[in-house]
Scaffold this motif. Structure first.
Motif, PDB file in Angstrom:
ATOM      1  N   HIS A  38      -2.322   2.102  -1.838  1.00 22.33           N
ATOM      2  CA  HIS A  38      -2.016   0.587  -1.304  1.00 22.33           C
ATOM      3  C   HIS A  38      -3.013  -0.550  -2.006  1.00 22.33           C
ATOM      4  O   HIS A  38      -4.263  -0.101  -2.082  1.00 22.33           O
ATOM      5  CB  HIS A  38      -1.969   0.323   0.043  1.00 22.33           C
ATOM      6  CG  HIS A  38      -3.495   0.549   0.889  1.00 22.33           C
ATOM      7  ND1 HIS A  38      -4.340  -0.461   1.219  1.00 22.33           N
ATOM      8  CD2 HIS A  38      -3.957   1.732   1.197  1.00 22.33           C
ATOM      9  CE1 HIS A  38      -5.465  -0.108   1.734  1.00 22.33           C
ATOM     10  NE2 HIS A  38      -5.196   1.020   1.876  1.00 22.33           N
ATOM     11  N   ASP A  78     -11.534   0.701   0.030  1.00 23.27           N
ATOM     12  CA  ASP A  78     -10.094   0.891   0.600  1.00 23.27           C
ATOM     13  C   ASP A  78      -9.412  -0.532   0.276  1.00 23.27           C
ATOM     14  O   ASP A  78      -9.333  -1.549   0.533  1.00 23.27           O
ATOM     15  CB  ASP A  78     -10.360   0.730   2.138  1.00 23.27           C
ATOM     16  CG  ASP A  78      -9.119   1.005   2.878  1.00 23.27           C
ATOM     17  OD1 ASP A  78      -8.057   1.314   2.205  1.00 23.27           O
ATOM     18  OD2 ASP A  78      -9.015   0.714   4.100  1.00 23.27           O
ATOM     19  N   ASN A  79      -8.698  -0.286  -0.741  1.00 23.13           N
ATOM     20  CA  ASN A  79      -8.374   0.793  -1.612  1.00 23.13           C
ATOM     21  C   ASN A  79      -8.056   0.462  -2.985  1.00 23.13           C
ATOM     22  O   ASN A  79      -7.305   1.155  -3.972  1.00 23.13           O
ATOM     23  CB  ASN A  79      -7.149   1.672  -0.957  1.00 23.13           C
ATOM     24  CG  ASN A  79      -6.761   2.879  -1.563  1.00 23.13           C
ATOM     25  OD1 ASN A  79      -7.543   3.508  -2.189  1.00 23.13           O
ATOM     26  ND2 ASN A  79      -5.459   3.171  -1.652  1.00 23.13           N
ATOM     27  N   GLU A 135       0.225  -2.050   4.053  1.00 22.35           N
ATOM     28  CA  GLU A 135      -0.285  -0.915   4.301  1.00 22.35           C
ATOM     29  C   GLU A 135      -1.224  -0.927   5.503  1.00 22.35           C
ATOM     30  O   GLU A 135      -0.957  -0.352   6.707  1.00 22.35           O
ATOM     31  CB  GLU A 135      -1.004   0.019   3.223  1.00 22.35           C
ATOM     32  CG  GLU A 135      -1.327   1.495   3.632  1.00 22.35           C
ATOM     33  CD  GLU A 135      -2.603   1.831   4.525  1.00 22.35           C
ATOM     34  OE1 GLU A 135      -2.728   2.795   4.878  1.00 22.35           O
ATOM     35  OE2 GLU A 135      -3.377   0.961   4.664  1.00 22.35           O
ATOM     36  N   GLU A 136      -2.151  -2.010   5.521  1.00 22.71           N
ATOM     37  CA  GLU A 136      -3.077  -2.145   6.618  1.00 22.71           C
ATOM     38  C   GLU A 136      -2.504  -2.766   7.807  1.00 22.71           C
ATOM     39  O   GLU A 136      -3.023  -2.532   8.909  1.00 22.71           O
ATOM     40  CB  GLU A 136      -4.107  -3.223   6.145  1.00 22.71           C
ATOM     41  CG  GLU A 136      -5.080  -2.744   5.052  1.00 22.71           C
ATOM     42  CD  GLU A 136      -5.837  -1.347   5.303  1.00 22.71           C
ATOM     43  OE1 GLU A 136      -6.022  -0.988   6.607  1.00 22.71           O
ATOM     44  OE2 GLU A 136      -6.803  -0.811   4.633  1.00 22.71           O
ATOM     45  N   ASP A 190      -5.860   7.402  -0.748  1.00 22.00           N
ATOM     46  CA  ASP A 190      -6.246   6.319   0.208  1.00 22.00           C
ATOM     47  C   ASP A 190      -7.739   6.542   0.899  1.00 22.00           C
ATOM     48  O   ASP A 190      -7.876   6.040   1.802  1.00 22.00           O
ATOM     49  CB  ASP A 190      -5.263   5.793   1.091  1.00 22.00           C
ATOM     50  CG  ASP A 190      -5.559   4.675   1.716  1.00 22.00           C
ATOM     51  OD1 ASP A 190      -6.379   3.805   1.302  1.00 22.00           O
ATOM     52  OD2 ASP A 190      -5.079   4.353   3.030  1.00 22.00           O
TER      53      ASP A 190
HETATM   54 ZN   LIG Z   1      -6.494   2.377   3.044  1.00 21.80          ZN
END
Ligand SMILES: [Zn+2]
Length: 495
Positions: free
Chosen positions: A289, A301-302, A335-336, A372
Motif C-alpha cells: 500500500h 509503513d509503507n 489501506e489504512e 507491509d
Molecule cells: Zn501498512
C-alpha cells in the motif's frame, strides 16, 4: 536466480525509490497532494522501466482529500512551552490563532457530560484520564530469533487456530475512554465553538506520537472537530495542573485543507506482459500500500513495501526476463482506512466477496505477494492456511537460505492487502519480516529504513514473482470460503 541476486544486491535502486516516495512526495494520506505526487512518480517510473499499461486506476469512491497546512500548539501559562502535537487526519482548523484556557472534562459518560453544557466556547478540551507510562526495557527494534522462526514453521493448523482465538479475546478485552462519550463531547464542542480536543495514549511517549484519523471523510460527512494528538507526558502534565486548580492557557493555530473535486480512490497498476501463448492471460501479482498517515513520510509503513515491490519489477526488467504469465504490480490506496483500494480492485477484477460471485479472470489468477510489515528483511512466508503451497515455497527459498530467508508457516497474517485476495479464496501471501518499524508515527521517516534489508526483500520478491510466472501450473488454492465466514479487514475467521 544468480542474475536476480546480482541485480538486486549489487545494483540496487531501492533507496532512490524510497527517497522519491518519502522525502520528495511527503505524507501520503489517500487522495492528498502527497499521495498524488507519489502515485504519479510511481506510474511514470514504472513506465520508464518498460512496464506497460502503467496507470492510476480508479477503484471507487473514497472521499475527501486532506492536507495539513499549518500547525502550532503551545502552552502559554503557567509558563511557555511549544508541544509535540499533530492534528488527526481530516480534522478542521482553527480559523487563525486562538488562545484560551484548557477545560478538564471529568465526565465518565454522556449523562455526566451534560454538566459541561454552555462552558465549552473558546476552550481547549482534555479528558480527565491520566495515562500510565510503562518504561520499555526491551531493545526496539528487534530481530526475530532462529528459535522463533523454527516455532513458526512447526506450528500446526490447530495451534494456529487456538492462537487466533486467544488474540481475538485479548482485543475484545481492551477498552479506554468510551467512544460514545468522546463522540458526544466532540458534538458538543462543535455546537458551542470550542477550539480543540487534546488526545493521547500509552504509546505516545518519548517524543514519538501515533496519529490516525479524527473521524469520517466522505463528502456527505460533516467536518470533524479539531482533534490533536500530544505526547502522554504533556497530556498528563496538563491534567495534573488542572486537577491542582492551576489554570493552563494555550495557543492553537491549525490550518487544514480539504479537496473535494475528485473523490475517487486510485491504485497504481502496471504490467510486465507474459509471452507464453497459453499462459499470458494468467496473472501473477505483487503489491504494497502506497497510502500512509500524515505525521511523517510513511517510510516504514509503507514506502518500505512499495519501494521493495517497485525494485522487484525493476530487477526483473533490468535482467530482461520474458515471463510466461503476465506480472502485475499494484500500489494500493485506502489501506489504512480498511484495505479499501485492494478490496475494490479484487471486487471489480476477480469477484465480489460480499456475494461470492466470481468473474472470468478469477480462474486466470495465480498468486498475490504483499509486503507491509515494515523495513525488516524477508525471513519467510505465511501460507495463509494453504498447506499445498508449502513445498513450492520451501524450494523457492533454497537459493536465499544464506540471507536468512527460509521459514514457511501455516500461521495466518492479517490486516493488510493480501487479505482482500484471501477472503475470495485467491492465493494471497504476506512475507514474514523482521519487526523493524515505526508505523503511523511522527518518526516514520527515511532514516528508519534499513537499506540492506530492503535490498534483500526486493531480491526475494523478484525471485518469487519470477518463479510464479514461469512454473507450469498456477499456485494451488484453498477451497472457496463460505459467504461471510471471514472478516474482510482482519482476514480472520468470524466467530
Ligand atoms: Zn501498512
Amino acid at each position: 536466480m544468480t542474475k536476480i541476486r546480482n541485480e538486486g544486491l549489487q545494483n540496487s535502486k531501492v533507496m532512490e525509490i524510497a527517497f522519491q516516495l518519502t522525502e520528495v512526495s511527503g505524507p501520503r494520506v489517500t487522495n492528498s497532494p502527497g499521495f498524488m505526487r507519489a502515485a504519479n512518480y510511481a506510474k511514470n517510473q514504472l513506465a520508464q522501466w518498460g512496464l506497460v499499461n502503467s496507470r492510476l486506476d480508479p477503484w471507487g469512491d473514497f472521499g475527501k482529500g486532506w492536507e495539513l497546512k499549518k500547525s502550532y500548539v503551545a502552552i502559554l501559562s503557567p509558563w511557555y512551552r511549544s508541544l509535540i502535537a499533530y492534528p488527526k487526519t481530516w480534522s478542521s482548523g482553527t480559523n487563525g490563532p486562538q488562545t484560551g484556557g484548557v477545560l478538564l472534562i471529568s465526565a465518565k459518560d454522556s449523562i455526566e457530560l451534560n454538566g459541561y453544557r454552555g462552558k465549552l466556547k473558546g476552550k481547549v478540551l482534555i479528558v480527565d484520564d491520566l495515562i500510565h507510562y510503562e518504561p520499555d526495557f526491551k531493545p526496539n527494534p528487534e530481530r526475530r530469533t532462529d528459535e522463533e522462526l523454527q516455532e513458526m514453521s512447526e506450528l500446526t493448523e490447530a495451534e494456529n487456530k487456538a492462537a487466533l482465538r486467544r488474540r481475538l479475546e485479548r482485543n475484545r478485552a481492551q477498552n479506554g475512554i468510551s467512544r460514545e462519550m468522546l463522540n458526544a463531547l466532540k458534538l458538543m464542542a462543535v455546537n458551542e465553538g470550542a477550539t480543540a480536543l487534546l488526545s493521547s495514549a500509552a504509546d505516545n511517549n518519548s517524543g514519538t506520537v501515533f496519529v490516525l484519523q479524527a473521524g469520517p471523510y466522505k463528502i456527505s460527512d460533516p467536518a470533524n472537530f479539531l482533534d490533536i494528538v500530544i505526547g502522554l507526558e504533556d497530556y498528563n502534565m496538563i491534567v495534573r495542573l488542572l486537577r491542582n486548580n492551576t489554570p493552563v492557557k494555550m495557543e492553537v493555530d491549525v490550518k487544514t485543507a480539504f479537496q473535494s473535486n475528485d473523490t475517487k480512490g486510485y491504485n497504481v497498476i502496471a504490467e510486465i506482459p507474459g509471452v507464453d501463448q497459453n499462459l499470458k492471460d494468467e496473472i501473477v501479482m505483487l503489491g504494497a500500500h502506497l497510502d500512509s498517515w500524515p505525521a511523517a513520510n510513511g517510510a516504514t509503513d509503507n514506502a518500505a513495501g512499495v519501494c521493495a515491490m517497485m525494485e522487484a519489477v525493476r530487477i526483473l526488467t533490468a535482467i530482461g526476463i520474458q515471463p510466461r504469465r503476465t506480472i502485475r504490480i499494484a500500489l494500493w490506496s485506502g489501506e489504512e482506512q480498511g484495505l479499501l483500494g485492494s478490496r475494490d480492485y479484487v471486487k471489480k477484477t476477480f469477484g465480489d466477496f460480499s456475494t461470492m460471485k466470481l468473474l472470468p479472470d478469477y480462474d486466470k489468477f495465480s498468486a498475490y505477494f504483499n509486503l507491509d510489515y515494515g523495513t525488516g528483511k524477508i525471513l519467510g512466508i505465511s501460507l495463509q492456511g494453504n498447506e499445498a503451497a508449502r513445498p513450492i515455497f520451501e524450494k523457492w527459498f533454497i537459493p536465499f537460505h544464506d540471507l536468512r530467508a527460509k521459514t514457511v508457516t501455516i500461521q495466518n497474517f492479517g490486516s493488510t492487502d493480501h487479505v482482500s485476495f484471501d477472503v475470495l479464496g485467491l492465493p494471497g501471501f504476506q512475507f514474514i519480516q523482521d519487526r523493524l518499524r515505526t508505523q503511523h508515527s511522527n518518526m516514520d521517516s527515511y532514516d528508519h529504513l534499513s537499506p540492506d534489508d530492503l535490498k534483500q526483500s526486493a531480491t526475494i520478491v523478484a525471485a518469487f514473482v519470477y518463479n510464479a510466472a514461469m512454473r507450469d501450473q498456477k499456485l494451488p488454492r484453498k477451497e472457496l470460503p463460505k459467504l461471510n465466514s471471514i472478516d474482510p479487514t482482519t482476514g480472520f475467521k468470524r466467530q
